[in-house]
Design a protein around this motif. Structure first.
Motif, PDB file in Angstrom:
ATOM      1  N   TYR A   1      -8.946 -20.487  10.046  1.00 28.96           N
ATOM      2  CA  TYR A   1      -7.659 -20.518   9.887  1.00 28.96           C
ATOM      3  C   TYR A   1      -6.875 -19.612   8.685  1.00 28.96           C
ATOM      4  CZ  TYR A   1      -8.103 -25.083  12.389  1.00 28.96           C
ATOM      5  OH  TYR A   1      -8.014 -25.880  13.607  1.00 28.96           O
ATOM      6  N   VAL A   2      -5.846 -18.602   9.319  1.00 28.32           N
ATOM      7  CA  VAL A   2      -5.286 -17.643   8.767  1.00 28.32           C
ATOM      8  C   VAL A   2      -3.842 -17.865   8.194  1.00 28.32           C
ATOM      9  CG1 VAL A   2      -4.489 -15.071   8.123  1.00 28.32           C
ATOM     10  CG2 VAL A   2      -6.504 -15.783   9.561  1.00 28.32           C
ATOM     11  N   SER A   3      -3.083 -18.639   6.729  1.00 31.04           N
ATOM     12  CA  SER A   3      -2.196 -19.014   6.861  1.00 31.04           C
ATOM     13  C   SER A   3      -1.560 -17.950   6.685  1.00 31.04           C
ATOM     14  CB  SER A   3      -1.754 -19.773   5.302  1.00 31.04           C
ATOM     15  OG  SER A   3      -2.795 -18.732   4.191  1.00 31.04           O
ATOM     16  N   SER A   4      -1.722 -16.671   5.786  1.00 36.73           N
ATOM     17  CA  SER A   4      -0.266 -15.345   6.258  1.00 36.73           C
ATOM     18  C   SER A   4      -1.121 -14.322   6.069  1.00 36.73           C
ATOM     19  CB  SER A   4       0.730 -15.851   5.370  1.00 36.73           C
ATOM     20  OG  SER A   4       0.332 -15.657   3.654  1.00 36.73           O
ATOM     21  N   TYR A   5      -0.907 -12.755   6.448  1.00 38.79           N
ATOM     22  CA  TYR A   5      -0.742 -11.845   6.025  1.00 38.79           C
ATOM     23  C   TYR A   5      -0.157 -11.203   6.125  1.00 38.79           C
ATOM     24  CZ  TYR A   5      -0.809 -10.293  10.810  1.00 38.79           C
ATOM     25  OH  TYR A   5      -0.611 -10.606  12.360  1.00 38.79           O
ATOM     26  N   PHE A   6      -0.531  -9.651   4.757  1.00 43.43           N
ATOM     27  CA  PHE A   6       0.830  -8.788   4.658  1.00 43.43           C
ATOM     28  C   PHE A   6       0.443  -8.138   3.684  1.00 43.43           C
ATOM     29  CE2 PHE A   6       0.603 -12.908   2.028  1.00 43.43           C
ATOM     30  CZ  PHE A   6       1.462 -12.660   0.455  1.00 43.43           C
ATOM     31  N   PRO A   7       1.264  -6.513   2.901  1.00 44.10           N
ATOM     32  CA  PRO A   7       0.763  -5.801   2.357  1.00 44.10           C
ATOM     33  C   PRO A   7       1.615  -6.742   0.506  1.00 44.10           C
ATOM     34  CG  PRO A   7       1.980  -4.859   3.957  1.00 44.10           C
ATOM     35  CD  PRO A   7       1.767  -5.824   3.961  1.00 44.10           C
ATOM     36  N   HIS A   8       0.271  -7.067   0.268  1.00 45.95           N
ATOM     37  CA  HIS A   8       0.505  -8.211  -1.294  1.00 45.95           C
ATOM     38  C   HIS A   8       1.039  -7.295  -2.366  1.00 45.95           C
ATOM     39  CE1 HIS A   8      -0.068 -10.769  -4.384  1.00 45.95           C
ATOM     40  NE2 HIS A   8      -0.764 -11.322  -4.107  1.00 45.95           N
ATOM     41  N   PHE A   9       2.196  -7.326  -3.014  1.00 52.58           N
ATOM     42  CA  PHE A   9       2.529  -5.890  -4.245  1.00 52.58           C
ATOM     43  C   PHE A   9       1.978  -7.243  -5.393  1.00 52.58           C
ATOM     44  CE2 PHE A   9       4.523  -4.583  -1.145  1.00 52.58           C
ATOM     45  CZ  PHE A   9       3.960  -2.633  -0.526  1.00 52.58           C
ATOM     46  N   GLY A  10       1.974  -8.385  -5.607  1.00 50.79           N
ATOM     47  CA  GLY A  10       1.071  -8.919  -7.053  1.00 50.79           C
ATOM     48  C   GLY A  10       0.237  -8.212  -7.065  1.00 50.79           C
ATOM     49  N   GLU A  11      -0.533  -7.745  -7.181  1.00 55.53           N
ATOM     50  CA  GLU A  11      -2.200  -8.048  -6.815  1.00 55.53           C
ATOM     51  C   GLU A  11      -2.252  -6.671  -8.603  1.00 55.53           C
ATOM     52  OE1 GLU A  11      -3.014 -10.455  -6.150  1.00 55.53           O
ATOM     53  OE2 GLU A  11      -4.667 -10.062  -4.438  1.00 55.53           O
ATOM     54  N   GLU A  12      -3.309  -6.315  -8.473  1.00 54.27           N
ATOM     55  CA  GLU A  12      -3.720  -5.447 -10.106  1.00 54.27           C
ATOM     56  C   GLU A  12      -3.253  -3.917  -9.011  1.00 54.27           C
ATOM     57  OE1 GLU A  12      -5.513  -7.714  -9.302  1.00 54.27           O
ATOM     58  OE2 GLU A  12      -6.111  -8.832 -10.900  1.00 54.27           O
ATOM     59  N   ASP A  13      -2.591  -3.370 -10.128  1.00 50.16           N
ATOM     60  CA  ASP A  13      -2.574  -2.102  -9.782  1.00 50.16           C
ATOM     61  C   ASP A  13      -3.417  -0.954  -9.124  1.00 50.16           C
ATOM     62  OD1 ASP A  13      -0.147  -2.470 -11.389  1.00 50.16           O
ATOM     63  OD2 ASP A  13      -0.875  -0.961 -12.941  1.00 50.16           O
ATOM     64  N   CYS A  14      -4.777  -1.251  -8.927  1.00 48.72           N
ATOM     65  CA  CYS A  14      -5.829  -0.719  -8.221  1.00 48.72           C
ATOM     66  C   CYS A  14      -5.647  -1.160  -7.532  1.00 48.72           C
ATOM     67  CB  CYS A  14      -6.964  -0.351  -9.290  1.00 48.72           C
ATOM     68  SG  CYS A  14      -7.873  -2.530  -9.130  1.00 48.72           S
ATOM     69  N   LEU A  15      -5.428  -2.092  -6.544  1.00 48.16           N
ATOM     70  CA  LEU A  15      -5.103  -2.899  -5.384  1.00 48.16           C
ATOM     71  C   LEU A  15      -4.491  -2.847  -4.618  1.00 48.16           C
ATOM     72  CD1 LEU A  15      -7.402  -6.027  -5.743  1.00 48.16           C
ATOM     73  CD2 LEU A  15      -8.386  -3.705  -5.292  1.00 48.16           C
ATOM     74  N   LYS A  16      -2.841  -2.774  -5.907  1.00 51.18           N
ATOM     75  CA  LYS A  16      -1.580  -2.816  -4.465  1.00 51.18           C
ATOM     76  C   LYS A  16      -1.239  -1.387  -4.616  1.00 51.18           C
ATOM     77  CE  LYS A  16       1.641  -3.215  -8.694  1.00 51.18           C
ATOM     78  NZ  LYS A  16       2.276  -4.734  -9.387  1.00 51.18           N
ATOM     79  N   GLY A  17      -1.781  -0.437  -5.289  1.00 45.56           N
ATOM     80  CA  GLY A  17      -1.631   0.922  -5.329  1.00 45.56           C
ATOM     81  C   GLY A  17       0.478   1.003  -5.252  1.00 45.56           C
TER      82      GLY A  17
END
Ligand code: SF4
Length: 313
Positions: A59-75
Motif C-alpha cells: 500500500y502506498v500512502s502518498s508519493y510526491f517531490p519532498h522538500f523536507g529531506e536533507e539538502d543532498c536529497l531534496k536538491g
C-alpha cells in the motif's frame, strides 16, 4: 545544473537475469516472512500478517517531490518520495501513526509503483526515496526493475528504520544507491519499550555494517546531490542523551566519514502523548540535550548535520 545526479545508479549495471532472480528470491520470502528482524515466519501470501500487520499487498500512502529531506536529497526539485503504508516497527511516538500503524494507503502493484517512480523522475526529482520500505522489499525491487526498463535513471534511496536483516540487504546489493537508516536506539530495553523491536541494537549494528559494506560513505556530485553511500539519521529523544551518544559512537566505528544527521525536532505524538508509562518521552527535547549529543558526534565524526545544516567535526 542537471536534476539527475552525476552518477550511474547501481541498478543500471545489474544484469537482467540477476535482477529477476533477486526479485523472485525476495518474493518467495513473503510465504515464510523473514524480510525484517522480526522474523515472524508467517505466510503473507495466505493472508497471514506479522508484526507489520500487512499481507503481501503493498500500500502506498502518498508519493510526491519532498522538500523536507536533507539538502543532498531534496536538491532544488525535491526528493522523489514514495511512502509505503504499514511499518515493521511499532514506535509509540510515531508521527505518522495513521499510515504506519493504521496502514492508510492504496494498494499498488510493482508496475504501479514503477509508474510513480517514473512520474517523480519526470518532475525533476533527484532520486527515488522509498520510505518505510523493508516489509515490501519484493514489490520495490520488482518496481525498480520495471522502472529501469522504462528509463529510470536517478539513484534509489532506502529510507528505513534500521531494523533490517543483512541476509535480506544482500539481495538489495547493486540495487540501492543510498541507504538512509534512522537509528533510534542503542539499548534493547528502550527499543522494546518504545519501538516494539526486540534485539534492535544488535540487529541495527549488523544491518548498518552490511549497508556500509555495500555502498560505503556518502558521496555527493558537484551540485551537492547524493549519488551513493550511507546517510544515518538519529532523532534525539528527551531524557535519553546517553542512548544518542552510543549511537554516534557506533556510527563513528563504521567510518569517521559516515554522514550523521542528528535530529532535534522530537515532539511527543501518538501513545507518547497519552499513556503514563511513556512519560519519559512525553515532552519535547531540551536544547541542552541536543547540544550534548551534537558535541559528542562532532568529536568523533567528520560529517555531522544538525539544525538542518552539515558541519565538519
Ligand atoms: S516484514 Fe512484517 S511479517 Fe515479515 S518479518 Fe518483518 S514484521 Fe514480520
Amino acid at each position: 545544473m542537471s536534476a539527475t545526479p552525476d552518477v550511474t545508479p547501481r541498478y543500471l549495471s545489474l544484469p537482467d537475469d540477476e535482477f529477476e532472480r533477486r526479485a523472485n528470491a525476495l518474493r518467495e520470502r513473503y510465504a515464510d516472512c523473514d524480510l525484517c528482524s522480526y522474523d515472524c515466519g508467517v505466510d503473507r501470501t495466505d493472508g497471514q500478517v506479522g508484526a507489520c500487520k500487512v499481507d503481501d499487498t503493498a500500500y502506498v500512502s502518498s508519493y510526491f517531490p519532498h522538500f523536507g529531506e536533507e539538502d543532498c536529497l531534496k536538491g532544488w526539485n525535491g526528493s522523489g518520495t514514495i511512502f509505503l503504508a504499514h511499518c515493521n516497527m511499532g514506535c509509540v511516538f510515531c508521527q505518522n501513526a495513521e499510515t504506519s500503524h493504521g496502514g492508510k494507503g492504496d494498494a499498488a502493484s510493482p508496475a504501479e509503483i514503477a509508474g510513480m517512480a517514473l512520474e517523480l523522475q519526470e518532475k525533476g526529482c533527484h532520486n527515488i526515496n522509498f520510505v518505510t520500505p523493508t516489509h515490501h522489499s519484493p514489490h520495490l525491487v520488482e518496481a525498480v526493475r520495471l522502472a529501469r526498463e522504462d528509463g529510470l535513471r536517478v539513484p534509489v534511496v532506502w529510507n528505513c528504520g534500521g531494523y533490517e536483516r543483512p541476509e535480506i540487504l544482500e539481495r538489495l546489493d547493486g540495487i540501492v544507491d543510498v541507504y538512509m537508516p534512522d537509528v533510534k536506539w542503542s539499548d534493547d530495553s528502550l527499543a522494546a519499550k518504545y519501538s516494539k523491536a526486540p534485539n534492535y541494537w544488535s540487529n541495527v549494528k549488523r544491518s548498518l555494517r552490511e549497508m556500509h559494506r555495500q555502498v560505503g560513505d556518502l558521496r555527493l556530485d558537484g551540485d551537492g546531490l547524493a549519488t551513493g553511500g550511507i546517510l544515518v539519521r538519529h532523532l534525539v529523544m528527551p531524557n535519553h542523551v546517553e542512548n544518542s551518544k552510543r549511537v554516534a559512537e557506533f556510527v563513528a566505528e563504521l567510518s569517521d566519514e559516515t554522514y550523521l544527521n542528528v535530529m532535534g525536532q522530537y515532539r511527543p505524538e501518538h501513545l507518547a502523548l497519552t499513556e503514563e508509562r511513556y512519560a519519559e518521552i512525553s515532552r519535547s527535547l531540551r536544547p541542552d540535550e541536543y547540544t550534548q549529543v551534537v558535541d559528542h558526534a562532532l568529536e568523533r565524526l567528520e560529517r555531522v548535520e544538525y539544525d538542518g545544516r552539515m558541519y565538519r567535526g
